[in-house]
Design a protein around this motif. Structure first.
Motif, PDB file in Angstrom:
ATOM      1  N   UNK A 122       0.851  -1.204   0.000  1.00 17.59           N
ATOM      2  CA  UNK A 122       0.000   0.000   0.000  1.00 17.59           C
ATOM      3  C   UNK A 122       0.885   1.252   0.000  1.00 17.59           C
ATOM      4  N   UNK A 123       2.011   1.188   0.706  1.00 16.14           N
ATOM      5  CA  UNK A 123       2.968   2.315   0.720  1.00 16.14           C
ATOM      6  C   UNK A 123       3.549   2.545  -0.679  1.00 16.14           C
ATOM      7  N   UNK A 124       3.867   1.444  -1.373  1.00 12.93           N
ATOM      8  CA  UNK A 124       4.418   1.565  -2.732  1.00 12.93           C
ATOM      9  C   UNK A 124       3.418   2.251  -3.654  1.00 12.93           C
ATOM     10  N   UNK A 125       2.144   1.879  -3.487  1.00 12.16           N
ATOM     11  CA  UNK A 125       1.118   2.468  -4.359  1.00 12.16           C
ATOM     12  C   UNK A 125       0.938   3.961  -4.065  1.00 12.16           C
ATOM     13  N   UNK A 126       1.113   4.339  -2.796  1.00 13.30           N
ATOM     14  CA  UNK A 126       1.055   5.770  -2.461  1.00 13.30           C
ATOM     15  C   UNK A 126       2.233   6.491  -3.129  1.00 13.30           C
ATOM     16  N   UNK A 180      -2.666  13.630  -5.032  1.00 14.39           N
ATOM     17  CA  UNK A 180      -2.722  12.211  -5.440  1.00 14.39           C
ATOM     18  C   UNK A 180      -2.311  11.276  -4.321  1.00 14.39           C
ATOM     19  N   UNK A 181      -1.293  11.682  -3.576  1.00 19.32           N
ATOM     20  CA  UNK A 181      -0.831  10.794  -2.496  1.00 19.32           C
ATOM     21  C   UNK A 181      -1.882  10.671  -1.385  1.00 19.32           C
ATOM     22  N   UNK A 182      -2.548  11.787  -1.075  1.00 19.59           N
ATOM     23  CA  UNK A 182      -3.610  11.748  -0.057  1.00 19.59           C
ATOM     24  C   UNK A 182      -4.784  10.911  -0.559  1.00 19.59           C
ATOM     25  N   UNK A 183      -5.119  11.097  -1.840  1.00 19.66           N
ATOM     26  CA  UNK A 183      -6.225  10.337  -2.421  1.00 19.66           C
ATOM     27  C   UNK A 183      -5.931   8.832  -2.335  1.00 19.66           C
ATOM     28  N   UNK A 209       0.390  21.737   2.797  1.00 17.15           N
ATOM     29  CA  UNK A 209       0.537  21.470   1.364  1.00 17.15           C
ATOM     30  C   UNK A 209      -0.808  21.118   0.742  1.00 17.15           C
ATOM     31  N   UNK A 210      -1.602  20.344   1.496  1.00 16.26           N
ATOM     32  CA  UNK A 210      -2.926  19.945   1.010  1.00 16.26           C
ATOM     33  C   UNK A 210      -3.819  21.179   0.862  1.00 16.26           C
ATOM     34  N   UNK A 211      -3.819  22.038   1.886  1.00 16.24           N
ATOM     35  CA  UNK A 211      -4.623  23.260   1.838  1.00 16.24           C
ATOM     36  C   UNK A 211      -4.187  24.142   0.677  1.00 16.24           C
ATOM     37  N   UNK A 212      -2.872  24.248   0.510  1.00 23.92           N
ATOM     38  CA  UNK A 212      -2.309  25.077  -0.550  1.00 23.92           C
ATOM     39  C   UNK A 212      -2.787  24.558  -1.910  1.00 23.92           C
ATOM     40  N   UNK A 213      -2.767  23.235  -2.068  1.00 19.18           N
ATOM     41  CA  UNK A 213      -3.185  22.637  -3.332  1.00 19.18           C
ATOM     42  C   UNK A 213      -4.683  22.828  -3.569  1.00 19.18           C
ATOM     43  N   UNK A 214      -5.466  22.698  -2.483  1.00 22.93           N
ATOM     44  CA  UNK A 214      -6.919  22.770  -2.623  1.00 22.93           C
ATOM     45  C   UNK A 214      -7.423  24.188  -2.855  1.00 22.93           C
ATOM     46  N   UNK A 215      -6.738  25.165  -2.254  1.00 20.25           N
ATOM     47  CA  UNK A 215      -7.291  26.515  -2.270  1.00 20.25           C
ATOM     48  C   UNK A 215      -6.563  27.486  -3.199  1.00 20.25           C
ATOM     49  N   UNK A 216      -5.704  26.938  -4.045  1.00 18.10           N
ATOM     50  CA  UNK A 216      -5.100  27.821  -5.035  1.00 18.10           C
ATOM     51  C   UNK A 216      -5.534  27.334  -6.413  1.00 18.10           C
ATOM     52  N   UNK A 233     -17.350  22.520  -8.283  1.00 19.62           N
ATOM     53  CA  UNK A 233     -18.172  21.691  -7.374  1.00 19.62           C
ATOM     54  C   UNK A 233     -17.467  20.372  -7.092  1.00 19.62           C
ATOM     55  N   UNK A 234     -16.868  19.806  -8.162  1.00 19.39           N
ATOM     56  CA  UNK A 234     -16.160  18.534  -8.002  1.00 19.39           C
ATOM     57  C   UNK A 234     -15.041  18.618  -6.992  1.00 19.39           C
ATOM     58  N   UNK A 235     -14.301  19.768  -7.032  1.00 22.87           N
ATOM     59  CA  UNK A 235     -13.166  19.909  -6.132  1.00 22.87           C
ATOM     60  C   UNK A 235     -13.637  20.057  -4.687  1.00 22.87           C
ATOM     61  N   UNK A 236     -14.819  20.670  -4.505  1.00 25.20           N
ATOM     62  CA  UNK A 236     -15.360  20.799  -3.142  1.00 25.20           C
ATOM     63  C   UNK A 236     -15.727  19.418  -2.613  1.00 25.20           C
ATOM     64  N   UNK A 237     -16.309  18.605  -3.477  1.00 26.84           N
ATOM     65  CA  UNK A 237     -16.678  17.240  -3.095  1.00 26.84           C
ATOM     66  C   UNK A 237     -15.426  16.424  -2.767  1.00 26.84           C
ATOM     67  N   UNK A 238     -14.382  16.604  -3.592  1.00 25.81           N
ATOM     68  CA  UNK A 238     -13.129  15.885  -3.355  1.00 25.81           C
ATOM     69  C   UNK A 238     -12.524  16.302  -2.024  1.00 25.81           C
ATOM     70  N   UNK A 239     -12.642  17.585  -1.716  1.00 25.38           N
ATOM     71  CA  UNK A 239     -12.139  18.105  -0.438  1.00 25.38           C
ATOM     72  C   UNK A 239     -12.879  17.446   0.715  1.00 25.38           C
ATOM     73  N   UNK A 240     -14.219  17.384   0.613  1.00 30.01           N
ATOM     74  CA  UNK A 240     -15.005  16.772   1.683  1.00 30.01           C
ATOM     75  C   UNK A 240     -14.675  15.277   1.802  1.00 30.01           C
ATOM     76  N   UNK A 241     -14.502  14.615   0.647  1.00 30.72           N
ATOM     77  CA  UNK A 241     -14.264  13.172   0.660  1.00 30.72           C
ATOM     78  C   UNK A 241     -12.916  12.795   1.256  1.00 30.72           C
ATOM     79  N   UNK A 242     -11.934  13.689   1.176  1.00 27.61           N
ATOM     80  CA  UNK A 242     -10.609  13.341   1.684  1.00 27.61           C
ATOM     81  C   UNK A 242     -10.591  13.403   3.210  1.00 27.61           C
ATOM     82  N   UNK A 243      -9.729  12.574   3.797  1.00 30.50           N
ATOM     83  CA  UNK A 243      -9.647  12.536   5.259  1.00 30.50           C
ATOM     84  C   UNK A 243      -9.185  13.883   5.798  1.00 30.50           C
ATOM     85  N   UNK A 244      -8.228  14.505   5.106  1.00 31.35           N
ATOM     86  CA  UNK A 244      -7.714  15.792   5.609  1.00 31.35           C
ATOM     87  C   UNK A 244      -8.781  16.874   5.478  1.00 31.35           C
TER      88      UNK A 244
END
Lengths: 249, 228
Positions: free
Chosen positions: A119-123, A201-204, A239-246, B1-12
């Motif tokens: 599972x680590x390798x796949x991440x 991708x890694x978090x996903x 890093x996750x926040x930065x990726x999500x909100x930019x 909308x998709x990105x908001x859903x992805x945000x909610x779906x992720x653990x972080x």
């Protein structure tokens, strides 16, 4: 020294598995935990029994192969130690030791103390890499890296991917592992091109593998054989926040 | 909308929402405490009632009130979802697992302390919010306080629940900053300093109120009980 070992024995993934108790005698106080298991396995082989399967390679704490739960602690007693670093003098003579494999849904037991950590390798495959163009190697000092960043990236890169963070976490969370991998790249210039996609991708992939969420109780840091700090987890979140909100460039 | 859903779906993503709602609720606690401390003015609840009347008549506050209820529900719901999912990650338990050697108790009990706080909240709202806002007969908050806090068992429950709130925040406050990525070598000392105020002083200040009313306002209370 002598010990009573209660070891998890499991033939294969389908076997329900059970604990078997063994006695070992004449163990050197300076023997490592793995050497003690070698002594036991020698005896088992001589008796015609199946030796206890466990992962090991370098036996000097840098490969990340070995790893087991010893008396309720990942990699046994002591801080910043892999199982191969643990010496038998750290236990009392005659002590009962419970030896178990890492237990987490994404780490199924393969045999005895060996778990499947792919599972680590796949991440890592999802984003734990950098793109390198072919051509002549650039002059090493041409790209400036702040000393503090280099040090921090080096600390993160010390992660050997042993899985103790997952094993010690009450939620089987892989956050410390992913944090170390994301950090080592995010801090260096070579990691910038894939910086955004990497963390997403890694978090996903981490979530897809079935690792739990982090509840910030920091058991991982306490058990990490490389002493990786949870400040890297804060960076991963950043890093996750930065990726999500930019906006995507 | 998709990105908001992805945000909610992720653990972080879920955890970031928990930390933001949690910090918002802490800000509310500060505001609530400021109001409550007016009870110590010892003026028969005059200032306290005036403060309450100001809040109720303010449309901005009334709007934030809706956000507040939403924040409580989101925080509690996500907590249960994450707790449940985290429990599924280790179907085969360890024979021996010394988690307590490595982790503070507060970090392992947030779901329990949180549940008690939720029950407390329901009782608290039923005691004060519902009767003053929606009650059939007009009743003042101060009269309700005098009546309710005359019951020692009710007071004891308040004190215990508020101390558990403190214990919840002992983990939660620093955890929120960790999840928001703000805990690092630069800010950790500041966060830890503020944490003491948040987890220790604020819940303690709340807990003094039922104690104060039980021991020092009994006489007034008795008079009121006679009236009703």
């Amino acid at each position: 020294m002598k010990f009573t070992l209660k070891i998890w024995r499991q033939k294969n993934q389908n076997d329900p598995g059970r604990f078997v108790t063994y006695e070992v005698n004449n163990i050197s106080a300076d023997a490592s935990f793995l050497e003690m298991l070698d002594v036991l396995n020698n005896e088992l082989v001589q008796k015609g029994e199946d030796p206890v399967a466990f992962d090991h390679d370098c036996r000097e704490g840098i490969c990340g192969s070995c790893g087991m739960m010893i008396n309720g602690r990942a990699h046994g007693e002591g801080r910043s130690m892999a199982t191969c670093d643990v010496r038998m003098r750290m236990y009392k003579d005659g002590e009962d030791l419970v030896v178990e494999p890492w237990r987490a849904k994404p780490f199924p037991v393969v045999k005895d103390l060996v778990v499947d950590r792919r599972a680590f390798d796949r991440i890592m495959q999802a984003g734990g890499f950098i793109s390198v163009k072919t051509g002549a190697a650039p002059e090493a000092n041409a790209v400036p890296v702040p000393k503090a960043n280099a040090d921090e990236a080096m600390d993160a890169a010390a992660c050997i991917g042993c899985g103790a963070c997952v094993a010690s976490c009450p939620n089987s969370s892989a956050m410390l592992f992913v944090a170390a991998k994301v950090s080592q790249f995010a801090l260096l210039p070579q990691g910038q091109p894939e910086r955004r996609e990497r963390v997403e991708r890694m978090i996903e992939q981490m979530d897809k593998e079935g690792f739990g969420a982090c509840s910030n109780n920091y058991a991982c840091e306490a058990e990490c054989p490389k002493g990786i700090s949870v400040t890297h987890i804060a960076r991963l979140n950043r890093e996750f926040l930065r990726a999500e909100f930019t906006e995507k460039a | 909308m998709n990105s908001i859903l992805a945000f909610y779906n992720s653990s972080i993503g879920k955890k970031i929402m928990m930390s933001l709602t949690g910090l918002f609720l802490i800000i509310f606690l500060v505001e609530h405490l400021v109001g409550n401390l007016l009870l110590y003015a010892n003026d028969g609840g005059h200032m306290f009632e005036a403060y309450g009347a100001f809040l109720v008549s303010n449309p901005v506050i009334r709007t934030i009130e809706i956000v507040l209820f939403a924040a409580v529900l989101v925080h509690a719901l996500l907590a249960v979802i994450l707790w449940y999912r985290n429990r599924q990650t280790r179907p085969d338990k360890y024979e021996l697992y010394r988690l307590k050697d490595n982790t503070p108790l507060a970090s392992r009990t947030t779901i329990i302390t949180g549940s008690v706080i939720f029950i407390f909240l329901v009782i608290h709202l039923d005691s004060f919010f519902l009767p003053t806002r929606f009650g059939a007969e007009k009743v003042s908050s101060y009269e309700l306080i005098l009546m309710k806090f005359a019951n020692p068992w009710y007071d004891l429950f308040y004190v215990v629940a508020l101390l558990l709130l403190g214990y919840h925040l002992k983990h939660g406050f620093q955890s929120a900053f960790q999840t928001l990525g703000l805990r690092n070598r630069k800010y950790t000392p500041l966060i830890d300093g503020l944490a003491f105020i948040v987890w220790f002083l604020i819940p303690l200040a709340f807990a003094t109120i039922p104690v104060y009313f039980y021991f020092f306002q009994q006489a007034t209370s008795a008079v009121l009980m006679g009236v009703h």
